[in-house]
Design a protein around this motif. Structure first.
Motif, mmCIF file in Angstrom:
data_model
loop_
_atom_site.group_PDB
_atom_site.id
_atom_site.type_symbol
_atom_site.label_atom_id
_atom_site.label_comp_id
_atom_site.label_asym_id
_atom_site.label_seq_id
_atom_site.Cartn_x
_atom_site.Cartn_y
_atom_site.Cartn_z
ATOM 1 N N GLU A 77 -19.750 -12.100 -29.671
ATOM 2 C CA GLU A 77 -20.564 -12.691 -30.726
ATOM 3 C C GLU A 77 -20.736 -11.752 -31.908
ATOM 4 O OE1 GLU A 77 -21.495 -15.818 -30.963
ATOM 5 O OE2 GLU A 77 -20.422 -16.143 -29.094
ATOM 6 N N ASP A 78 -20.631 -10.443 -31.663
ATOM 7 C CA ASP A 78 -20.747 -9.476 -32.745
ATOM 8 C C ASP A 78 -19.444 -9.321 -33.522
ATOM 9 O OD1 ASP A 78 -23.437 -8.697 -32.326
ATOM 10 O OD2 ASP A 78 -22.823 -7.457 -30.640
ATOM 11 N N LEU A 79 -18.318 -9.695 -32.914
ATOM 12 C CA LEU A 79 -17.028 -9.374 -33.517
ATOM 13 C C LEU A 79 -16.236 -10.573 -34.019
ATOM 14 C CD1 LEU A 79 -15.664 -6.599 -31.095
ATOM 15 C CD2 LEU A 79 -16.708 -6.304 -33.343
ATOM 16 N N LYS A 80 -16.341 -11.719 -33.376
ATOM 17 C CA LYS A 80 -15.373 -12.782 -33.643
ATOM 18 C C LYS A 80 -15.491 -13.394 -35.034
ATOM 19 C CE LYS A 80 -15.818 -16.703 -31.463
ATOM 20 N NZ LYS A 80 -16.010 -17.701 -30.381
ATOM 21 N N PRO A 129 -9.399 -9.879 -37.671
ATOM 22 C CA PRO A 129 -9.855 -10.973 -38.535
ATOM 23 C C PRO A 129 -8.869 -12.126 -38.646
ATOM 24 C CG PRO A 129 -10.316 -8.851 -39.536
ATOM 25 C CD PRO A 129 -9.455 -8.569 -38.343
ATOM 26 N N SER A 130 -7.590 -11.863 -38.379
ATOM 27 C CA SER A 130 -6.591 -12.940 -38.416
ATOM 28 C C SER A 130 -6.816 -13.962 -37.319
ATOM 29 C CB SER A 130 -5.191 -12.334 -38.256
ATOM 30 O OG SER A 130 -5.028 -11.784 -36.950
ATOM 31 N N GLY A 131 -7.578 -13.574 -36.284
ATOM 32 C CA GLY A 131 -7.800 -14.456 -35.151
ATOM 33 C C GLY A 131 -6.818 -14.264 -34.021
ATOM 34 N N ASP A 132 -5.753 -13.512 -34.269
ATOM 35 C CA ASP A 132 -4.724 -13.252 -33.249
ATOM 36 C C ASP A 132 -5.022 -11.919 -32.571
ATOM 37 O OD1 ASP A 132 -2.507 -12.805 -31.698
ATOM 38 O OD2 ASP A 132 -1.067 -12.844 -33.361
ATOM 39 N N GLY A 154 -10.150 -12.043 -30.735
ATOM 40 C CA GLY A 154 -9.648 -12.996 -31.714
ATOM 41 C C GLY A 154 -10.650 -14.116 -31.919
ATOM 42 N N ASP A 155 -10.185 -15.239 -32.432
ATOM 43 C CA ASP A 155 -11.093 -16.359 -32.700
ATOM 44 C C ASP A 155 -11.680 -16.930 -31.412
ATOM 45 O OD1 ASP A 155 -10.918 -16.232 -35.421
ATOM 46 O OD2 ASP A 155 -9.348 -17.745 -35.598
ATOM 47 N N ASN A 156 -10.818 -17.359 -30.520
ATOM 48 C CA ASN A 156 -11.279 -17.967 -29.269
ATOM 49 C C ASN A 156 -10.583 -17.358 -28.059
ATOM 50 O OD1 ASN A 156 -13.065 -20.120 -30.376
ATOM 51 N ND2 ASN A 156 -11.151 -20.802 -31.322
#
Length: 228
Positions: A119-122, A180-183, A215-217
């Motif tokens: 929750e702090d990073l995504k 930050p790209s989510g990957d 990453g994102d999820n």
């Protein structure tokens, strides 16, 4: 909706404070809750106007307010440092309540470590490098940001990592940062930083258990990948 200049000009049943007292905090909108924290307006804008501007800065999301700095909030005309600090404090209190203040999670697997920091990073738009500090039984002592980088990279030095771990008397640490790209695929730089920090930790007697890339999820554990 255009609000009058002063909240006192609103009908009593529409004023945020009176609505909270009558119906409870859960009945208030995000704008109204922020207005109560802001406390008052400035020339030409009441507290609701200022709250609406803060929400716009956070792209309409309370979650995004967590990533805004005091400086960014202070830049909203009428907020200033004191009100910005009050808003940051309120958001942090909410985060701690959600995380379960006073509860020390135990890290038994990479998924547990991801739960501690996700929750702090995504939602960060830059790379934030954190360490999770653990005691001998792998209970979480604390987490701490040690580096905030650009969209492409973070600068992480072993001295910054381990001085905090030593101060906290940590037996082991887990590294964590976001893409930050989510990957969450590890980059060559991620692997090199992990190698350097693992070697430094070995010399100091503080084991680097894992490196979690958020990453994102999803996430990647370098330990699970056999890369640590």
């Amino acid at each position: 909706m255009t609000y009058p200049l002063r909240l006192a000009d609103l009908p009593t049943e529409e004023r945020p404070r009176e609505r909270l007292l009558a119906y409870g905090a859960e009945a208030l909108s995000n704008t109204e809750l922020l207005a109560l924290l802001i406390g008052g307006g400035v020339a030409g804008q009441n507290a609701l106007d200022l709250a609406a501007r803060v929400l716009v800065l956070g792209q309409g999301s309370l979650r995004q307010l967590r990533s805004l700095s005091v400086e960014e909030l202070s830049a909203v005309k009428g907020i200033g440092e004191a009100r910005a600090a009050r808003l940051k404090a309120a958001v942090e209190l909410g985060r701690r309540v959600a995380a379960g203040e006073g509860r020390r999670p135990i890290v038994k697997c990479p998924g547990d470590a991801h739960d501690v920091v996700k929750e702090d990073l995504k939602y960060q738009d830059r790379e934030h490098f954190r360490i999770i500090m653990l005691n001998t039984k792998h209970h979480v002592l604390c987490t701490e940001v040690v580096s905030i980088g650009s969209l492409a990279s973070s600068i992480v030095h072993p001295r910054e990592i381990f001085k905090t771990a030593i101060r906290r008397n940590a037996a082991a640490v887990i590294l964590a940062h976001n893409h930050p790209s989510g990957d969450p695929t590890p980059s060559p730089e991620d692997l090199e930083v992990t190698r350097r920090l693992t070697e430094a930790g070995s010399l100091l007697g503080i084991e680097v258990l894992d490196h979690i890339i958020v990453g994102d999820n999803s996430y990647t554990s370098l330990r699970e990948q056999g890369l640590i």
